[in-house]
Design an enzyme around this catalytic site. Structure first.
Site, PDB file in Angstrom:
ATOM      1  N   ASP A 195      -5.571   5.769   2.199  1.00 33.18           N
ATOM      2  CA  ASP A 195      -5.847   4.365   1.902  1.00 33.18           C
ATOM      3  C   ASP A 195      -7.265   3.977   2.330  1.00 33.18           C
ATOM      4  OD1 ASP A 195      -3.802   1.836   1.350  1.00 33.18           O
ATOM      5  OD2 ASP A 195      -5.706   1.297   2.302  1.00 33.18           O
ATOM      6  N   HIS A 246       0.839  -1.204   0.000  1.00 31.71           N
ATOM      7  CA  HIS A 246       0.000   0.000   0.000  1.00 31.71           C
ATOM      8  C   HIS A 246       0.874   1.254   0.000  1.00 31.71           C
ATOM      9  CE1 HIS A 246      -3.950  -1.974   1.098  1.00 31.71           C
ATOM     10  NE2 HIS A 246      -3.069  -2.953   1.153  1.00 31.71           N
TER      11      HIS A 246
END
Ligand code: UDP
Length: 470
Positions: free
Chosen positions: A119, A24
């Protein structure tokens, strides 16, 4: 009328706040660098122990906030999913991540960005952005294909049905999945299911979605996600193409010199991402398969920590001395994939790995383990036809496959060897796959160049956000 100085990209300040896991963090940092190439002012927000793990290129700036490990009883420095010793520490880690809300509020007050990209695993950032009056863009770290497929699966409830496999009706591609590839969270983890529900709700309320992909790779699903599901989305990838070789971590790693001595397209790269750990029994089967296929390889090994078993077959390292490199650590994956000696990639189909392989023109042998990796496999094998699957017989057995790994779900040497040979043996089918993936490599490069589809989508977003500035 708007003053021209307020409409230049440098006046736009975007704050990027990645979730602390390599799959990520890396693409979001690359994304920040990409927007800074477009002239935007960019800042990446992270915590102290994550600083050495990311490569920021000036003028992108770094802002560091403390991580509350001790408040939740995590060891100091435990600030990344890779540092969690067991799955049971996950919930505690997520609790600490949610406590970053207050420091985030302070950073928003101090830096006054015009937008935040955060995120999907940090849904609460939506509230911080709303209270501050700026748009939040969501980053999922996956493809249009899997975003769309998982939306359909959510509405299908496959675990309420008897059949072991199912198809995705209405999806742009004809694909079939096993029930065991979709976790039955209602039964196994209701708390996680509730979190996912919240993620999805706040995702929908957010300004839009930033996707690390390029249009030409998955045009039907990009259109489906926007037009049928109705999400505002921008594709700006592959973001890894915006980083120079020299700027990459470990760019002088010894494995690259080892590859220099190998023949064109001859080596197989084996890696299951940053998190996936395999049992000793499974590792042994992979070792035997590579030997039996007489295959040269670089293999990044991550073993389950609680598994003490000696897994390397006797005399293996000696026998394979010149043929294989077994590495227990972090390797410069993108540089390996782009080396001319590379001929194939045995992958767990994490989206970054998949897209990095496409961008490097490398064929894949797919062996997904959990989450959206099963969708990525379908894209690679069934739609793009640039890889072959390892035949994992356990999929049809009705158990959550990820849970079964290392317990009963060992994939035998024979299945692995068969898939390796299909890609690496140089037959006509394998050559066709190479031609197709080389074409996609070229399309990926063009997408991020000036005027390309991803370049233009990034520009569109920048202009739209500039238009929203006071
Ligand atoms: N990666 C790397 N070196 C390693 C292992 C992984 O550089 O030894 C990088 C890889 O290039 C990719 C990311 O880590 O960018 C892994 O992301 P992916 O989505 O493929 O899988 P995950 O780790 O999230 O399961």
């Amino acid at each position: 009328m708007m003053n021209s100085t307020t409409t230049t990209p440098a006046n736009l300040h975007i704050l990027f706040f990645p979730f602390m896991a390599p799959g990520h963090m890396n693409p979001m940092v690359d994304m920040a660098n990409l927007f800074s190439f477009h002239g935007v002012t960019t800042t990446v927000l992270t915590t102290p122990a994550n600083v050495p793990l990311i490569s920021i290129h000036p003028p992108t700036k770094l802002k560091v906030i403390p991580f509350p490990s001790s408040n939740v009883g995590l060891p100091s420095g435990c600030e990344n999913v890779t540092s969690l010793m067991s799955m049971s520490m996950h919930a505690t880690f997520m609790q600490a991540v949610a406590m970053l809300r207050q420091p985030l509020d302070q950073v928003l007050q101090e830096l006054c960005p015009d937008a935040i990209v955060s995120d999907s695993f940090m849904p609460w950032t939506f509230h911080a952005a709303s209270e501050f009056g700026i748009p939040r863009l969501v980053f999922h770290g996956t493809s249009f294909f899997s975003l769309s497929a998982s939306d359909i699966v959510d509405n299908l409830n496959p675990h309420d049905k008897h059949e072991e496999s199912f198809t995705l009706h209405g999806f742009p591609h004809e694909i079939q999945l096993f029930k065991s590839q979709i976790p039955d969270l209602k039964k196994s983890n209701p708390a996680l299911l509730a979190t996912i529900k919240e993620v999805k709700e706040l995702d929908k309320k957010s300004y839009g979605v930033l996707v690390n992909s390029f249009y030409e790779l998955e045009p039907e699903c990009a259109d489906y996600y926007r037009e049928v599901i109705g999400r505002r989305a921008w594709h700006v990838g592959p973001v890894s193409l915006c980083v120079s070789d020299q700027a990459r971590m470990n760019h002088d790693h010894y494995c690259l010199k080892w590859l220099d001595k190998k023949k064109l397209n001859s080596v197989l790269y084996v890696c299951f991402g940053s998190l996936c750990r395999l049992s000793g029994t499974q590792l042994k089967e992979i070792a035997l398969a590579l030997e039996s296929a007489n295959q040269e390889f670089i293999w990044v090994v991550r073993k389950m920590e609680e598994d003490e078993e000696e897994w390397l077959p006797e005399g293996y390292e000696k026998r394979m001395e010149d043929k294989g490199l077994i590495i227990r650590g972090w390797v410069p994956q993108v540089l390996i994939l782009n080396h001319e000696a590379l001929g194939g990639f045995l992958t767990h189909c994490g989206w970054n790995s998949t897209l990095e392989a496409v961008s490097a023109g490398v064929r894949m042998i797919t062996w997904p383990m959990y989450a959206e990796q099963f969708y990525n496999e379908k894209l690679v094998v069934d739609v793009l036809k640039i890889g072959v699957s390892v035949d994992v017989k356990q999929y049809g057995k009705g158990q959550d496959f990820a849970e079964s790994l290392g317990i009963m779900g060992v994939v035998g040497k024979g299945e692995i060897e068969k898939a390796v040979l299909k890609v690496m043996s140089g037959g006509e089918e394998a050559e066709e796959m190479r031609r197709r993936v080389m074409k996609l490599k070229e399309m990926a490069r063009l997408a991020v160049e000036m005027g390309g589809s991803s370049y233009q989508d990034a520009e569109r977003l920048i202009q739209e956000l500039l238009g929203k500035r006071p």
